[in-house]
Design a protein around this motif. Structure first.
Motif, PDB file in Angstrom:
ATOM      1  N   SER A 233      36.752  18.369   3.223  1.00  0.00           N
ATOM      2  CA  SER A 233      36.931  17.864   4.568  1.00  0.00           C
ATOM      3  C   SER A 233      37.396  19.130   5.344  1.00  0.00           C
ATOM      4  N   THR A 234      37.533  20.186   5.037  1.00  0.00           N
ATOM      5  CA  THR A 234      37.863  21.348   5.986  1.00  0.00           C
ATOM      6  C   THR A 234      36.703  22.280   6.167  1.00  0.00           C
ATOM      7  N   ILE A 235      36.047  22.830   5.077  1.00  0.00           N
ATOM      8  CA  ILE A 235      35.261  23.921   5.374  1.00  0.00           C
ATOM      9  C   ILE A 235      33.709  23.305   5.366  1.00  0.00           C
ATOM     10  N   LEU A 236      33.348  22.256   4.558  1.00  0.00           N
ATOM     11  CA  LEU A 236      32.082  21.783   4.425  1.00  0.00           C
ATOM     12  C   LEU A 236      31.421  21.290   5.758  1.00  0.00           C
ATOM     13  N   PRO A 237      32.160  20.690   6.720  1.00  0.00           N
ATOM     14  CA  PRO A 237      31.748  20.472   8.088  1.00  0.00           C
ATOM     15  C   PRO A 237      31.260  21.746   8.721  1.00  0.00           C
ATOM     16  N   LEU A 238      31.796  22.753   8.628  1.00  0.00           N
ATOM     17  CA  LEU A 238      31.396  23.975   9.328  1.00  0.00           C
ATOM     18  C   LEU A 238      30.364  24.578   8.760  1.00  0.00           C
ATOM     19  N   ALA A 239      30.115  24.418   7.560  1.00  0.00           N
ATOM     20  CA  ALA A 239      28.682  24.948   6.802  1.00  0.00           C
ATOM     21  C   ALA A 239      27.812  24.146   7.012  1.00  0.00           C
ATOM     22  N   ILE A 240      27.721  22.838   7.447  1.00  0.00           N
ATOM     23  CA  ILE A 240      26.636  21.870   7.711  1.00  0.00           C
ATOM     24  C   ILE A 240      26.204  22.229   8.987  1.00  0.00           C
ATOM     25  N   THR A 241      27.099  21.938  10.103  1.00  0.00           N
ATOM     26  CA  THR A 241      26.736  22.346  11.489  1.00  0.00           C
ATOM     27  C   THR A 241      26.292  23.855  11.685  1.00  0.00           C
ATOM     28  N   GLY A 242      26.873  24.835  10.815  1.00  0.00           N
ATOM     29  CA  GLY A 242      26.279  26.212  10.975  1.00  0.00           C
ATOM     30  C   GLY A 242      25.075  26.460  10.492  1.00  0.00           C
ATOM     31  N   ASP A 243      24.560  25.333   9.732  1.00  0.00           N
ATOM     32  CA  ASP A 243      23.052  25.474   9.292  1.00  0.00           C
ATOM     33  C   ASP A 243      22.126  24.619  10.266  1.00  0.00           C
ATOM     34  N   GLY A 244      22.615  24.201  11.308  1.00  0.00           N
ATOM     35  CA  GLY A 244      21.881  23.664  12.531  1.00  0.00           C
ATOM     36  C   GLY A 244      21.884  22.120  12.269  1.00  0.00           C
ATOM     37  N   LEU A 245      22.599  21.576  11.412  1.00  0.00           N
ATOM     38  CA  LEU A 245      22.548  20.077  11.060  1.00  0.00           C
ATOM     39  C   LEU A 245      23.545  19.453  12.118  1.00  0.00           C
ATOM     40  N   ARG A 246      22.992  17.891  12.496  1.00  0.00           N
ATOM     41  CA  ARG A 246      23.747  17.182  12.959  1.00  0.00           C
ATOM     42  C   ARG A 246      25.159  16.993  12.277  1.00  0.00           C
ATOM     43  N   PRO A 247      26.161  16.545  13.134  1.00  0.00           N
ATOM     44  CA  PRO A 247      27.502  16.329  12.542  1.00  0.00           C
ATOM     45  C   PRO A 247      27.499  15.148  11.685  1.00  0.00           C
ATOM     46  N   SER A 248      26.425  14.061  11.863  1.00  0.00           N
ATOM     47  CA  SER A 248      26.275  12.914  11.316  1.00  0.00           C
ATOM     48  C   SER A 248      25.802  13.369   9.903  1.00  0.00           C
ATOM     49  N   VAL A 249      25.249  14.373   9.526  1.00  0.00           N
ATOM     50  CA  VAL A 249      24.912  14.618   8.195  1.00  0.00           C
ATOM     51  C   VAL A 249      25.978  14.847   7.358  1.00  0.00           C
ATOM     52  N   TYR A 250      27.136  15.428   7.920  1.00  0.00           N
ATOM     53  CA  TYR A 250      28.442  15.526   7.113  1.00  0.00           C
ATOM     54  C   TYR A 250      28.958  14.136   6.754  1.00  0.00           C
ATOM     55  N   GLY A 251      28.849  12.891   7.708  1.00  0.00           N
ATOM     56  CA  GLY A 251      29.408  11.779   7.539  1.00  0.00           C
ATOM     57  C   GLY A 251      28.521  11.313   6.430  1.00  0.00           C
ATOM     58  N   SER A 252      27.388  11.490   6.487  1.00  0.00           N
ATOM     59  CA  SER A 252      26.270  11.148   5.176  1.00  0.00           C
ATOM     60  C   SER A 252      26.832  11.478   3.949  1.00  0.00           C
ATOM     61  N   VAL A 253      26.980  12.893   3.937  1.00  0.00           N
ATOM     62  CA  VAL A 253      27.262  13.349   2.559  1.00  0.00           C
ATOM     63  C   VAL A 253      28.516  12.772   1.968  1.00  0.00           C
ATOM     64  N   VAL A 254      29.563  12.751   2.985  1.00  0.00           N
ATOM     65  CA  VAL A 254      31.148  12.276   2.566  1.00  0.00           C
ATOM     66  C   VAL A 254      30.836  10.708   2.092  1.00  0.00           C
ATOM     67  N   ALA A 255      30.079  10.103   2.885  1.00  0.00           N
ATOM     68  CA  ALA A 255      29.731   8.304   2.553  1.00  0.00           C
ATOM     69  C   ALA A 255      29.051   8.444   1.167  1.00  0.00           C
ATOM     70  N   TYR A 256      28.121   9.354   0.923  1.00  0.00           N
ATOM     71  CA  TYR A 256      27.269   9.161  -0.455  1.00  0.00           C
ATOM     72  C   TYR A 256      28.190   9.661  -1.723  1.00  0.00           C
ATOM     73  N   ALA A 257      29.199  10.641  -1.364  1.00  0.00           N
ATOM     74  CA  ALA A 257      29.804  11.021  -2.445  1.00  0.00           C
ATOM     75  C   ALA A 257      30.926   9.788  -2.691  1.00  0.00           C
ATOM     76  N   ALA A 258      31.447   9.227  -1.701  1.00  0.00           N
ATOM     77  CA  ALA A 258      32.339   7.998  -1.849  1.00  0.00           C
ATOM     78  C   ALA A 258      31.601   7.075  -2.576  1.00  0.00           C
ATOM     79  N   LEU A 259      30.551   6.740  -2.152  1.00  0.00           N
ATOM     80  CA  LEU A 259      29.628   5.793  -2.907  1.00  0.00           C
ATOM     81  C   LEU A 259      29.261   5.969  -4.339  1.00  0.00           C
TER      82      LEU A 259
END
Length: 409
Positions: A233-259
């Protein structure tokens, strides 16, 4: 299916299920904290720095709430503490709907953090009170499942309601909290055991937990686990957007982990019940470490989902033995206080993870995730090292409590 039901959810006391239902309703309805900063900036038009300070007040209130919740659960009782926290939260949420001055909003935010954090130690202490020792692993596993399911639903509801009306959002949150309070008032009796005296281990106070070497060693290792988990919830969003991916990718990763947790957590007890608790925690930290280390190799959606799969397995394995160890190490008369000391690891990790992680990611880049992996392996080794001494301490405490005698008061 019948065998799975008996080994996973069967046989737990009815009072446990009332507590479990209360926690689930509370989590589903507890979404104001998730969008508090958005509410302050968009509805109250506060600047980002001022909104940050107000949210910080909520966090400070949470730290105080954890300690108050533990002390009050032991002094007043679990039920009284839960009722105070939930009815108090309803009152604070109602006040926030109409609050306009910034100092008043900040004060109410701090009170909300206090009320939101108080139930944690009392809920868990009550579960320990009513659940036989052999069933606690399953009980805590189902508690962890309910927490994640509730948070997943709350995240969806928070986003949907925030787009409609913040007033409606606060009202629905207050209604869910009130429903939990009424359930506790109606169905949950006081579970605090009768005070007992033992010449081997006097009752003590909060300082007893803070000076308990065996317990604080475990809490220290749990802090490492919390720091790792908070990366999501703190550093992972920065890493994902730093790789040029959209913020929605972070939401998808978190939702996948919750599932994964919602589906897989129900099957964890049968997997780990035969393991020693320290061994299970060591394995869990290895998976967490490897999962976050794998982020260093991820540069696309598939890579992040694969890494999330690994660290989520670690989170699922860790939850039941983590809670069971706390229950084992907590003297009967101090269960609430011991829980509150453990719960402090979460606000501490919420500060350490972004503060140190941001600097680490900036200067180390992907090596930051290798450092995280190393912390996981270090925590795993620590659990294996302290396991023999911790098990001896538990055996000694059980022996002492056998000869403790109930007294009035």
């Amino acid at each position: 299916m019948r065998s799975w039901y008996r080994s996973t959810v069967g046989g737990l006391p009815r009072l446990y299920w009332y507590l479990w239902t209360g926690m689930l309703i509370n989590r589903v309805g507890g979404f104001v904290a998730l969008v508090l900063s958005l509410y302050l900036t968009s509805a109250r038009h506060l600047s980002v720095p001022v909104a940050g300070l107000v949210v910080g007040a909520y966090g400070i209130g949470g730290i105080a709430g954890v300690l108050c919740g533990g002390v009050l659960a032991d002094r007043w009782g679990r039920r009284s503490t839960l009722l105070l926290a939930h009815f108090g939260a309803v009152a604070v949420l109602s006040g926030l709907i109409f609050a306009r001055p910034i100092p008043l909003i900040a004060g109410l935010a701090a009170l909300l953090g206090l009320m939101h954090s108080m139930p944690g130690p009392a809920f868990v202490a009550a579960i320990v009170d009513v659940t036989p020792a052999d069933d606690r692993s399953r009980a805590f596993n189902l508690q962890f499942w309910a927490f994640n399911l509730g948070m997943a639903v709350a995240s969806v509801l928070a986003g949907a309601l925030a787009e409609v009306s913040f007033t409606l959002l606060f009202t629905v949150d207050a209604a869910g909290t009130l429903l939990t309070a009424l359930l506790i008032l109606w169905k949950v009796r006081e579970t605090r055991p009768a005070h007992r005296v033992s010449s081997a281990r006097p009752a003590g106070g909060l300082h007893t937990a803070l000076t308990d070497r065996a317990y604080m060693s475990f809490v220290g290792l749990s802090l490492l686990l919390a720091i790792l988990s908070t990366q999501t919830s703190t550093i992972l969003p920065l890493a994902i957007t730093g790789d040029g991916l959209r913020p929605s990718v972070y939401g998808s990763v978190v939702a996948y982990a919750a599932l994964l947790i919602v589906i897989g957590q129900l099957f964890v007890p049968r997997l780990i019940d035969r393991w020693r608790k320290g061994t299970a925690l060591a394995i869990a930290n290895v998976f967490l470490g490897l999962g976050f280390a794998a982020v260093s190799l991820a540069d696309g959606v598939a890579g992040y989902l694969a890494a999330a799969s690994v660290w989520t397995i670690g989170s699922m394995i860790a939850a039941p033995p983590n809670a069971a160890v706390i229950a084992e190490l907590s003297p009967e008369a101090l269960r609430g206080r011991y829980q509150s000391v453990f719960y402090l690891t979460f606000p501490a990790a919420s500060f350490i993870a972004p503060a140190a992680g941001g600097v680490s990611l900036q200067y180390l880049g992907n090596w930051h995730w290798i450092v995280c992996g190393s912390l996981g392996l270090l925590a795993a080794a620590g659990h294996l090292l302290i396991q023999p001494a911790r098990e001896r301490r538990v055996a000694e405490q059980l022996e002492a409590e056998r000869f403790a005698v109930p007294v009035a008061g």
